[in-house]
Every structure is written in structure tokens, then in C-alpha cells.
Design an enzyme around this catalytic site. Structure first.
Site, PDB file in Angstrom:
ATOM      1  N   GLY A   1     124.233  68.636 -16.619  1.00 10.35           N
ATOM      2  CA  GLY A   1     125.278  68.864 -17.611  1.00 10.35           C
ATOM      3  C   GLY A   1     126.187  67.655 -17.713  1.00 10.35           C
ATOM      4  O   GLY A   1     127.415  67.766 -17.771  1.00 10.35           O
TER       5      GLY A   1
ATOM      6  N   LYS B   1     137.406  78.317 -22.594  1.00 14.34           N
ATOM      7  CA  LYS B   1     136.754  79.008 -21.468  1.00 14.34           C
ATOM      8  C   LYS B   1     136.098  80.287 -21.951  1.00 14.34           C
ATOM      9  O   LYS B   1     136.716  81.095 -22.648  1.00 14.34           O
ATOM     10  CB  LYS B   1     137.762  79.300 -20.358  1.00 14.34           C
ATOM     11  CG  LYS B   1     137.111  79.882 -19.089  1.00 14.34           C
ATOM     12  CD  LYS B   1     138.072  79.891 -17.928  1.00 14.34           C
ATOM     13  CE  LYS B   1     137.454  80.486 -16.681  1.00 14.34           C
ATOM     14  NZ  LYS B   1     136.277  79.726 -16.220  1.00 14.34           N
TER      15      LYS B   1
ATOM     16  N   ASN C   1     135.337  78.218  -7.404  1.00 13.96           N
ATOM     17  CA  ASN C   1     136.431  77.249  -7.466  1.00 13.96           C
ATOM     18  C   ASN C   1     136.292  76.276  -6.299  1.00 13.96           C
ATOM     19  O   ASN C   1     136.261  76.693  -5.150  1.00 13.96           O
ATOM     20  CB  ASN C   1     137.799  77.950  -7.399  1.00 13.96           C
ATOM     21  CG  ASN C   1     138.943  77.013  -7.750  1.00 13.96           C
ATOM     22  OD1 ASN C   1     139.123  75.976  -7.127  1.00 13.96           O
ATOM     23  ND2 ASN C   1     139.709  77.377  -8.763  1.00 13.96           N
ATOM     24  N   MET C   2     136.192  74.997  -6.617  1.00 14.13           N
ATOM     25  CA  MET C   2     135.986  73.969  -5.595  1.00 14.13           C
ATOM     26  C   MET C   2     137.292  73.395  -5.059  1.00 14.13           C
ATOM     27  O   MET C   2     137.285  72.505  -4.212  1.00 14.13           O
ATOM     28  CB  MET C   2     135.150  72.821  -6.180  1.00 14.13           C
ATOM     29  CG  MET C   2     133.780  73.221  -6.650  1.00 14.13           C
ATOM     30  SD  MET C   2     132.659  73.493  -5.272  1.00 14.13           S
ATOM     31  CE  MET C   2     131.144  73.853  -6.169  1.00 14.13           C
TER      32      MET C   2
ATOM     33  N   GLY D   1     129.094  67.258 -20.340  1.00 10.42           N
ATOM     34  CA  GLY D   1     130.198  68.216 -20.369  1.00 10.42           C
ATOM     35  C   GLY D   1     131.473  67.634 -19.800  1.00 10.42           C
ATOM     36  O   GLY D   1     131.488  66.539 -19.222  1.00 10.42           O
ATOM     37  N   ARG D   2     132.574  68.376 -19.941  1.00 10.57           N
ATOM     38  CA  ARG D   2     133.866  67.901 -19.425  1.00 10.57           C
ATOM     39  C   ARG D   2     133.796  67.651 -17.926  1.00 10.57           C
ATOM     40  O   ARG D   2     134.224  66.609 -17.434  1.00 10.57           O
ATOM     41  CB  ARG D   2     134.963  68.924 -19.748  1.00 10.57           C
ATOM     42  CG  ARG D   2     135.365  68.987 -21.218  1.00 10.57           C
ATOM     43  CD  ARG D   2     136.534  69.937 -21.433  1.00 10.57           C
ATOM     44  NE  ARG D   2     136.140  71.311 -21.190  1.00 10.57           N
ATOM     45  CZ  ARG D   2     135.778  72.175 -22.141  1.00 10.57           C
ATOM     46  NH1 ARG D   2     135.762  71.779 -23.390  1.00 10.57           N
ATOM     47  NH2 ARG D   2     135.441  73.416 -21.855  1.00 10.57           N
TER      48      ARG D   2
ATOM     49  N   HIS E   1     143.828  79.824 -18.615  1.00 12.28           N
ATOM     50  CA  HIS E   1     142.891  78.713 -18.793  1.00 12.28           C
ATOM     51  C   HIS E   1     142.893  78.244 -20.243  1.00 12.28           C
ATOM     52  O   HIS E   1     143.421  78.913 -21.130  1.00 12.28           O
ATOM     53  CB  HIS E   1     141.471  79.122 -18.393  1.00 12.28           C
ATOM     54  CG  HIS E   1     141.254  79.157 -16.913  1.00 12.28           C
ATOM     55  ND1 HIS E   1     141.591  80.253 -16.144  1.00 12.28           N
ATOM     56  CD2 HIS E   1     140.732  78.243 -16.058  1.00 12.28           C
ATOM     57  CE1 HIS E   1     141.290  80.010 -14.873  1.00 12.28           C
ATOM     58  NE2 HIS E   1     140.772  78.803 -14.798  1.00 12.28           N
ATOM     59  N   HIS E   2     142.253  77.117 -20.469  1.00 16.88           N
ATOM     60  CA  HIS E   2     142.126  76.530 -21.811  1.00 16.88           C
ATOM     61  C   HIS E   2     141.385  77.485 -22.760  1.00 16.88           C
ATOM     62  O   HIS E   2     140.630  78.372 -22.323  1.00 16.88           O
ATOM     63  CB  HIS E   2     141.386  75.191 -21.728  1.00 16.88           C
ATOM     64  CG  HIS E   2     140.056  75.283 -21.054  1.00 16.88           C
ATOM     65  ND1 HIS E   2     138.891  75.577 -21.727  1.00 16.88           N
ATOM     66  CD2 HIS E   2     139.702  75.149 -19.752  1.00 16.88           C
ATOM     67  CE1 HIS E   2     137.868  75.601 -20.884  1.00 16.88           C
ATOM     68  NE2 HIS E   2     138.345  75.346 -19.668  1.00 16.88           N
TER      69      HIS E   2
ATOM     70  N   ARG F   1     120.774  69.152 -21.332  1.00 17.44           N
ATOM     71  CA  ARG F   1     119.791  70.095 -21.848  1.00 17.44           C
ATOM     72  C   ARG F   1     118.929  69.424 -22.924  1.00 17.44           C
ATOM     73  O   ARG F   1     119.280  68.362 -23.440  1.00 17.44           O
ATOM     74  CB  ARG F   1     120.468  71.353 -22.388  1.00 17.44           C
ATOM     75  CG  ARG F   1     121.408  71.143 -23.540  1.00 17.44           C
ATOM     76  CD  ARG F   1     122.182  72.433 -23.809  1.00 17.44           C
ATOM     77  NE  ARG F   1     122.985  72.361 -25.021  1.00 17.44           N
ATOM     78  CZ  ARG F   1     124.165  71.801 -25.109  1.00 17.44           C
ATOM     79  NH1 ARG F   1     124.703  71.248 -24.023  1.00 17.44           N
ATOM     80  NH2 ARG F   1     124.820  71.791 -26.247  1.00 17.44           N
TER      81      ARG F   1
END
Length: 258
Positions: free
Chosen positions: A9, A152, A117-118, A12-13, A148-149, A36
Site C-alpha cells: 500500500g 476513515k 494502534n502502533m 497510501g497516506r 478521526h479524519h 494494488r
């Protein structure tokens, strides 16, 4: 010793953030960037670039895959990783219990790490909050909110669910029996045995989570705010370095690193 990684990915952001941080880390070696089908154009990095992970992995044996994509894609990636023996770090949220079980199945064949969540801060809270629940006692009602933004897709966030499950376990409750994700209309008095999780969406908020403890005559609020995606990327890359030394057999999480 450097650790080889592949970013799934990559456009992606989170993928873009992961690549930039990996390139700046002397202990990591970016060996692959994957998107992808039909979306790999424009990935200009000094590494293997592909829109097919299964074609890429035979050329990068042992490289740790880092994936923040979507539930279906992450599960499919875990099967491919298991086939070729590549470890994989997954930060995707919104996985169903069945999809989590599929990750656990892949983890029997290759090291798989999954955390909704990391952030180091969130994972410290997961250790600390049960102590607070037990110390305050049952006179304190527990609730959660998350923001969240607007892009999401899943709600409540995976982090909010993890926090709420952690709080329910500290009370000895089955979370699925006490959860309340929405309130509307004439709902009556709040049941004692309940944990509410409220969701807000808007703008470009990276991620805010607040745990509330409503007691007699006072209120405690504990809030975690993520100011940038680098917080999660740093945790994922830390997990990748750790996972490269692990063996298959279980679905690893941040608790295993701590």
C-alpha cells in the site's frame, strides 16, 4: 544488522510515511514497494516496485512486509506472506473476528504481528487503564470517545475498540454484552453495566481517544492525541525490526514487544 522491509500500500497516506521514515533509518533496507493491481505507476524508489506481492516476494526472501491497507487486503497479504515465509506487520483496523482468526492461522507458518494502534503511548495506556478501573471501583461509569479524519472508513476505530475491550475485561465483563456504540432518542437511564463508545469524524484529525471515568462528585479524563502518522509509522517500523527475529506460532502484538 539491517532489516529488509517491503511496504504494502505504498501510495497510501501511511504507506508514503512508512517509506520516507524507512529510507531515513540506517537500520532498515527498503527492498520493495507494492500497490494494488494497476496502481503501481509513479512509484519511483530504488527498490523493487510491483502491483503483485506474490511476484515480488520470491525476490526478497525474509523481508518483513508492513501493511496498513484494508481488512480484506491485509488478510490476503497474510496468506501470501505465509506461503513464502515472509514476516508481516499489520496495522490495519476494522478486522472482524473471523479475519483476525485468519491472521492467527497465517501466523502458524510465518511471524505475523497485528496491532490496531502502533502508538507506544496507546499501548502503555492499555497496560495502565485496567489498574485505574480496579482502583476506582464500580461506582465510576466508564465511557470512551474517539475522533478521526473524515476519510476513515471504520467506526468505532480499532483503537477505541481495543481500549473499550481492555476496560471491560478489567471489570470482568464481556464487551459484546455491555457495549453501546450509539445513543439516540429516549433511551432511559444509563445501565450500570455498560460502556459507551462515541464516534466523531471530520477534517484531517489523525486520531484522538479519550477514556472517561464518571464518579460521584468528580470526573477523570485521560486523552491520547496523535499529532501525525509518524507516531504509528515509528511503532510499525519498530515492530518490523523486532519481528524479524521472531518465530512463527502466534499472532504477535505490541504487548509482546513490551
Amino acid at each position: 544488522m539491517t532489516v529488509d522491509i517491503v511496504i504494502q500500500g505504498a501510495k497510501g497516506r501511511m504507506g508514503n510515511t512508512l517509506i520516507n521514515m524507512a529510507l531515513a533509518d540506517e537500520t532498515l533496507n527498503l527492498v520493495g514497494a507494492c500497490e494494488r493491481k494497476g496502481h503501481a505507476d509513479g512509484l519511483n524508489y530504488e527498490c523493487a516496485v510491483s502491483d503483485c506481492l506474490e511476484e515480488l516476494l520470491p525476490n526478497v526472501p525474509g523481508a518483513v512486509i508492513v501493511d496498513f491497507t484494508a481488512p480484506e487486503g491485509s488478510v490476503a497479504m497474510s496468506r501470501i506472506a505465509a506461503k513464502y515465509g515472509n514476516p508481516a506487520v499489520i496495522g490495519t483496523t476494522g478486522l472482524t473476528p473471523e479475519q483476525q482468526a485468519e491472521l492467527a492461522e497465517s501466523a502458524k507458518k510465518t511471524p505475523i504481528f497485528w496491532a490496531p494502534n502502533m502508538s507506544v503511548g496507546i499501548n502503555v495506556l492499555l497496560k495502565f487503564l485496567p489498574q485505574l478501573v480496579q482502583a476506582l471501583g464500580e461506582d465510576y461509569d466508564v465511557e470512551l470517545s474517539e475522533t478521526h479524519h473524515k476519510m476513515k472508513k471504520d467506526s468505532p476505530s480499532g483503537t477505541a475498540l481495543k481500549l473499550a475491550q481492555c476496560l471491560a475485561e478489567a471489570r470482568g465483563w464481556d464487551y459484546d454484552e455491555v457495549k453501546q456504540h450509539c445513543r439516540d432518542g429516549i433511551i432511559g437511564a444509563r445501565p450500570k453495566k455498560q460502556i459507551g463508545v462515541q464516534t466523531l469524524r471530520g477534517g484531517d484529525v489523525v486520531g484522538d481517544h479519550t477514556a472517561y471515568f464518571f464518579g460521584p462528585g468528580e470526573r477523570i479524563e485521560i486523552t491520547h492525541r496523535a499529532h501525525s502518522r509518524e507516531t504509528f509509522a515509528a511503532g510499525a517500523l519498530r515492530a518490523a525490526k523486532w519481528l524479524a527475529r521472531q518465530k512463527p506460532g502466534k499472532l504477535y502484538s505490541m504487548a509482546d514487544i513490551f
